[in-house]
Scaffold this motif. Structure first.
Motif, short mmCIF file in Angstrom:
data_model
loop_
_atom_site.label_atom_id
_atom_site.label_comp_id
_atom_site.label_asym_id
_atom_site.label_seq_id
_atom_site.Cartn_x
_atom_site.Cartn_y
_atom_site.Cartn_z
N PHE A 119 79.34 -4.55 -21.83
CA PHE A 119 79.88 -3.35 -21.19
C PHE A 119 79.49 -3.35 -19.72
O PHE A 119 78.62 -4.09 -19.28
CB PHE A 119 79.32 -2.08 -21.84
N THR A 120 80.12 -2.46 -18.96
CA THR A 120 79.62 -2.10 -17.64
C THR A 120 79.03 -0.69 -17.74
O THR A 120 78.99 -0.10 -18.82
CB THR A 120 80.74 -2.11 -16.57
N ARG A 121 78.62 -0.15 -16.61
CA ARG A 121 78.08 1.22 -16.59
C ARG A 121 79.17 2.26 -16.40
O ARG A 121 78.86 3.46 -16.29
CB ARG A 121 77.04 1.35 -15.47
N ALA A 122 80.42 1.85 -16.34
CA ALA A 122 81.51 2.81 -16.12
C ALA A 122 81.61 3.81 -17.27
O ALA A 122 81.49 3.45 -18.44
CB ALA A 122 82.83 2.07 -15.96
N ASN A 123 81.81 5.05 -16.91
CA ASN A 123 81.94 6.14 -17.87
C ASN A 123 83.42 6.48 -18.01
O ASN A 123 84.11 6.70 -17.00
CB ASN A 123 81.16 7.36 -17.37
N ASP A 124 83.91 6.49 -19.23
CA ASP A 124 85.30 6.84 -19.49
C ASP A 124 85.47 8.34 -19.26
O ASP A 124 85.11 9.16 -20.10
CB ASP A 124 85.67 6.46 -20.93
N PHE A 125 86.03 8.69 -18.10
CA PHE A 125 86.16 10.10 -17.74
C PHE A 125 87.45 10.72 -18.23
O PHE A 125 87.77 11.86 -17.89
CB PHE A 125 86.04 10.26 -16.22
N GLY A 126 88.22 9.99 -19.03
CA GLY A 126 89.48 10.51 -19.53
C GLY A 126 90.66 9.76 -18.93
O GLY A 126 90.49 8.85 -18.11
N TYR A 127 91.84 10.15 -19.34
CA TYR A 127 93.04 9.43 -18.90
C TYR A 127 93.18 9.51 -17.38
O TYR A 127 92.99 10.55 -16.77
CB TYR A 127 94.27 10.02 -19.56
N SER A 128 93.50 8.35 -16.78
CA SER A 128 93.70 8.28 -15.34
C SER A 128 95.07 7.67 -15.08
O SER A 128 95.46 6.69 -15.72
CB SER A 128 92.61 7.40 -14.70
N VAL A 141 71.77 3.16 -14.91
CA VAL A 141 70.86 2.24 -15.60
C VAL A 141 70.15 1.44 -14.52
O VAL A 141 70.75 0.55 -13.90
CB VAL A 141 71.62 1.29 -16.56
N GLU A 142 68.90 1.75 -14.26
CA GLU A 142 68.17 1.11 -13.18
C GLU A 142 67.78 -0.33 -13.52
O GLU A 142 67.78 -1.20 -12.65
CB GLU A 142 66.92 1.92 -12.83
N ASN A 143 67.44 -0.59 -14.75
CA ASN A 143 66.97 -1.91 -15.15
C ASN A 143 68.14 -2.89 -15.22
O ASN A 143 69.01 -2.78 -16.09
CB ASN A 143 66.28 -1.81 -16.52
N GLN A 144 68.15 -3.86 -14.32
CA GLN A 144 69.25 -4.83 -14.26
C GLN A 144 69.43 -5.56 -15.58
O GLN A 144 70.55 -5.85 -16.01
CB GLN A 144 68.99 -5.83 -13.14
N GLN A 145 68.32 -5.86 -16.25
CA GLN A 145 68.41 -6.66 -17.47
C GLN A 145 68.99 -5.88 -18.65
O GLN A 145 69.42 -6.48 -19.63
CB GLN A 145 67.03 -7.21 -17.82
N LEU A 146 68.99 -4.56 -18.55
CA LEU A 146 69.63 -3.75 -19.60
C LEU A 146 71.13 -3.61 -19.39
O LEU A 146 71.88 -3.41 -20.35
CB LEU A 146 69.01 -2.36 -19.64
N ARG A 147 71.59 -3.75 -18.17
CA ARG A 147 73.00 -3.51 -17.87
C ARG A 147 73.87 -4.47 -18.66
O ARG A 147 73.65 -5.67 -18.66
CB ARG A 147 73.25 -3.67 -16.38
N GLY A 148 74.86 -3.91 -19.30
CA GLY A 148 75.80 -4.71 -20.08
C GLY A 148 75.46 -4.82 -21.54
O GLY A 148 76.33 -5.13 -22.36
N LEU A 149 74.19 -4.60 -21.91
CA LEU A 149 73.83 -4.70 -23.32
C LEU A 149 74.53 -3.61 -24.12
O LEU A 149 74.61 -2.46 -23.69
CB LEU A 149 72.32 -4.58 -23.51
N PRO A 150 75.01 -3.92 -25.32
CA PRO A 150 75.68 -2.89 -26.11
C PRO A 150 74.73 -1.85 -26.69
O PRO A 150 75.11 -0.71 -26.90
CB PRO A 150 76.36 -3.69 -27.23
N GLU A 151 73.48 -2.25 -26.95
CA GLU A 151 72.52 -1.35 -27.58
C GLU A 151 71.17 -1.44 -26.87
O GLU A 151 70.88 -2.41 -26.17
CB GLU A 151 72.30 -1.74 -29.04
N THR A 152 70.34 -0.44 -27.14
CA THR A 152 68.96 -0.49 -26.70
C THR A 152 68.19 -1.51 -27.53
O THR A 152 68.27 -1.48 -28.76
CB THR A 152 68.29 0.89 -26.87
N PRO A 153 67.47 -2.44 -26.90
CA PRO A 153 66.64 -3.36 -27.70
C PRO A 153 65.68 -2.58 -28.59
O PRO A 153 65.13 -1.56 -28.19
CB PRO A 153 65.90 -4.17 -26.63
N ARG A 154 65.49 -3.07 -29.79
CA ARG A 154 64.64 -2.38 -30.76
C ARG A 154 63.19 -2.39 -30.30
O ARG A 154 62.73 -3.30 -29.60
CB ARG A 154 64.75 -3.06 -32.12
#
Length: 866
Positions: A128-137, A479-492
């Protein structure tokens, strides 16, 4: 105001993610399943061995969950054996939900999990990216303003560098001259731009601490008949410059056609109603070349080396894996283990690089599968809190034939030509929870089981979705942590490291700690093991309206562990006077985990008090927590625990309601019944059996939930009863439906003909014009003004009728900037003695959010004729 309360929330209970180990995060697969351990069969293992010899990768790019072409992903992954990832710009937060009440961020969590389950079927990875689906555009310029183009572009470049695709396939066209959803076009525009940037060291150089520049070889647009307006138009298109792929292949080791696999994958998008039927036989898909090196033939990978010779020193590995492939025995996969171990050691000797690390991770899993090595780590409870003790059960067993002479002692095994020696050397639970050395030989089909009690660290981070843990905007998650960006889930939080020696070769595996239980009606159920706060707090209503002097606000506190002594706090906005009870901070004593307590505050809002938010928090052991726990639970995804701010909008509203008893027939799912109760109505939830003329007489108004005619088959057989109810003096309010999913003709939705269209107004600030200023819907019992359309969220409405019978009146008109007027958002007709209303206005978003004007308008609609 939202940001102010989120900031206060952060001050009350910070939820900052510490940096994770670099190597661990970079080697995490883009799609993770931290629950039920995999149990590959012999066919799965044979296919995985074949894939070990293919070093090619592709990245599929689109905007939302369900945009991806699962046929293409499955074909490239299961037929061609390439490494395939899907980059979805958003998590689908702004969409609709056909199976439950989750909206916005919660819908994003649900759709994220649906994507992960889809990838578990077709074999792809998920990003993923950090983009938020704000609705139909309606255009990409608006989309990129909301998304913060540079930040999302950085995320796309990050994805390119992380998965190093040889080719990129965009679902949508990047040229703005082709009309499309703004998110769709923007996703392709960003992909095309990232194609040139990902290989440049001067582009986003901060990423290079973790990844290397990467230049894909070529990029395509996955065109189709829908792009040309239909099958007939597409049949006339000159396809001489297009690349045709037959995605209808049969995959023997799967026992299914590619179309059947793709349908199973797509059917995971249940909340969007995308259940699909499998297909067999030829199925052509077309790719249009965009940029890079044009392939000289119809083979889109031609000219790209996808063998082990692309890695320095890799050629002998390819030859050995080919031998393993030829000699694989489905009746004894363990016979391949010695050669697999040799191939793994050869990989370890290679220079460090992308394909070395990826294939090492793959071959380890193949070895595990061939050994029949099952590893499980489960907690005694599904959740724990920082500082709490929890029991972890560890199980290891292998089912490979034993070496001749195996005695059960690590030093008692004798060499043999066949069979496998598996020695468990040590087990550790990270982060630093448990570590022990065993040096124990595992006999074939004899399990090793142990239990250990561990203490969760006092400073442990909560495991809720990482992208929801800080303040977001309508268009971006932070998401400040670069290594988290794009991950689908939070690491356990807790991971078990198993160290083995197999036939003298060291091997290590990591498994996440999960939780499982047995449900008699279903069987074994798995879910993530979560670290959560010691207490949760929430308001019993999603929004509060004060129309008089006093307002009762009830707060629910729930214990997240045993023995919780806490103090409850309520922060009210400016102008909302606290009564004596509200100024108090009551102390509560909850003895059992899961125990709940209610407390009611009495507020006294001043005239003219601001519309704002209430914030509840609970103090435990000197720490403040302001989270409500939301559980997202469906049978097709792992259960999710989501922490959201304990806030509720509150407004002082001049509101009158003439309808006192309302029947509500739920459609796809929404929270409007709670809003009706906030208005002071008595609300009954109705089912098909309740929609009989005699039963309906007792209601002042009947409201049909969103997409009721799309999702409820029985409703179409109750039309006569509903129309008779109106004929005899009742008021029926029908909310929006999607013309594509209707279970009856749209001209039968109302007592008079109307035609639903795709018309929508996405600008929530769009001017609302009163075409019939004296109409009762705008005047009785609440006289509306333009101020009542201020503060709306995400959109005005969707799927407005474009045509309607002269019996209907259209009191209001609106449109997005630059578009023609849309008058069909609210249609009202007299029918006999009663009133019929059809509306595409987004009350399902506005009422739960506490928008005052939406309450006043809806009160007028249900009060018609009263």
């Amino acid at each position: 105001m939202k940001n102010k309360f989120f900031h206060l929330l952060q001050l009350l209970s910070p939820l900052f993610l510490r940096r994770f180990n670099l190597l661990l995060l970079l080697l995490l697969p883009a799609v993770t399943f931290s629950q039920k351990p995999a149990k590959p069969n012999a066919a799965d293992l044979h296919l995985a061995i074949k894939k070990l010899n293919v070093l090619g990768s592709a990245l599929y790019v689109a905007a939302h969950p369900d945009d991806e072409n699962t046929r293409m992903i499955s074909y490239l992954r299961n037929e061609k054996l390439y490494d395939v990832s899907y980059l979805s710009m958003t998590r689908g937060d702004g969409g609709q939900n056909l199976i439950g009440p989750e909206m916005r961020e919660l819908l994003g969590v649900l759709r994220t999990q649906e994507l992960l389950m889809a990838r578990s079927v077709d074999g792809g990875n998920q990003l993923f990216t950090r983009a938020n689906d704000f609705g139909y555009s309606k255009n990409p310029d608006e989309t990129l303003r909301f998304w913060d183009k540079e930040e999302v572009l950085a995320d796309v470049v990050w994805a390119f560098r992380k998965v190093q695709p040889d080719l990129v396939i965009n679902r949508f066209h990047h040229d703005i001259k082709y009309p499309n959803h703004g998110h769709h076009t923007a996703s392709a525009m960003l992909s095309v731009e990232a194609f040139d940037l990902a290989g440049r060291a001067d582009a986003y150089p901060e990423q290079l601490a973790y990844v290397q520049p990467w230049q894909p070889r070529r990029e395509f647009f996955n065109t189709s008949w829908w792009f040309y307006g239909g099958q007939e138009a597409f049949a006339k298109v000159d396809k001489s410059n297009l690349y045709a792929l037959d995605l209808g292949t049969y995959i023997p080791l799967k026992g299914k056609s590619n179309g059947e696999i793709a349908a199973e994958s797509r059917s995971m998008h249940r909340c969007q109603g995308f259940g699909s039927m499998g297909s067999r036989g030829e199925s052509l898909e077309w790719l249009d070349f965009v940029k890079g090196e044009r392939p000289p033939s119809q083979d889109i990978f031609e000219g790209i080396n996808t063998t082990w010779t692309r890695v320095e020193g890799g050629e002998p590995i390819g030859k050995l894996i080919s031998k393993i492939d030829r000699n694989f025995r489905s009746d004894n996969p363990a016979a391949s283990v010695p050669d697999l171990l040799s191939a793994m050691q050869m990989m370890k000797a290679l220079p460090d690089g992308f394909w070395k690390n990826k294939k090492l991770a793959e071959i380890k899993e193949v070895i595990r599968g061939c050994l029949g090595l099952y590893l499980e780590a489960t907690a005694s409870e599904p959740t724990a809190t920082p500082g709490e003790n929890v029991k972890i059960r560890l199980e290891a067993i292998h089912r490979a034939p034993a070496q001749a002479g195996q005695t059960g002692e690590a030093n008692g095994s004798k060499s043999a030509a066949a069979g496998s020696s598996v020695v468990l050397n040590s087990v550790s639970i990270r982060p630093a929870l448990f570590d022990t050395v065993y040096i124990q030989n595992l006999e074939s089909n004899k399990g090793f089981v142990t239990e250990r009690k561990v203490k969760i660290a006092e400073n442990a981070d909560f495991t809720a979705p990482y992208w929801l843990q800080t303040t977001s905007t309508n268009g971006m998650y932070a998401v400040e942590n670069q290594q988290l960006r794009g991950l689908p889930e939070t690491p356990r939080y807790a991971t078990v490291r198993w160290s083995f020696t197999v036939n003298g070769t060291p091997l290590e595996y990591d498994t996440d700690v999960a939780w499982k239980t047995n449900e008699p009606s279903y069987g074994e159920i798995w879910r993530p093991f979560e670290v959560l706060p010691p207490a949760f707090v929430e308001f019993t209503e999603s929004a509060y309206l004060a129309s008089g002097k006093n307002l009762s606000v009830t707060v629910r506190v729930k214990a997240g562990r045993e023995s919780v002594r806490c103090k409850l706090h309520l922060a009210a906005p400016t102008g909302w006077l606290h009564s004596q009870t509200a100024r108090q901070s009551p102390e509560l004593d909850l003895k059992k985990k899961g125990e709940e307590a209610l407390y009611t505050f009495e507020l006294e809002p001043k005239p003219g008090a601001d519309a704002s938010s209430l914030l509840a928090s609970v103090e435990v052991d000197g720490k403040m927590y302001s989270y409500r726990l939301v559980t997202v639970k469906y049978d097709h995804i792992p259960q999710q625990s989501v922490l959201r701010p304990a806030v509720a909008p509150a407004a002082l509203v001049d509101l009158q309601v003439k309808a006192k008893k309302v029947g509500y027939y739920m459609g796809a799912g929404d929270d409007i019944p709670a809003a009706l109760r906030q208005m002071g109505c008595i609300v009954d939830l109705l089912e098909d059996k309740d929609l009989e003329a005699e039963n309906l007489k007792k209601y002042d108004a009947i409201v049909l939930g969103i997409r009721a005619y799309d999702t409820k088959e029985g409703l179409m057989f109750r039309q006569k009863h509903l129309f008779d109810y109106v004929q005899n003096g009742g008021t029926l309010v029908t909310q929006y439906n999607n013309e594509l999913d209707l279970r009856l003709d749209d001209h039968k939705l109302a007592p008079y003909p109307l035609k639903i269209s795709r018309t929508r107004v996405t600008d929530e600030t769009a001017d609302v014009r009163f075409l019939l200023p004296e109409h009762p819907a705008l005047n009785t019992p609440n006289k509306l003004t333009s101020n009542d359309f201020s503060g709306w969220l995400q959109e005005r409405g969707l799927y407005f009728p474009s045509k309607w019978d002269a019996a209907f009146e259209a009191p209001i008109s609106m449109n997005d900037p630059g578009e023609t007027a849309a008058d069909g958002s609210l249609l009202v007709a007299r029918h006999g003695k009663g009133w019929f209303v059809y509306t595409g206005l987004s009350f399902f978003r506005e009422l739960p959010a506490g928008v005052p004007g939406a309450y006043r308008l809806f009160a007028n609609l249900i009060s018609l004729g009263r």
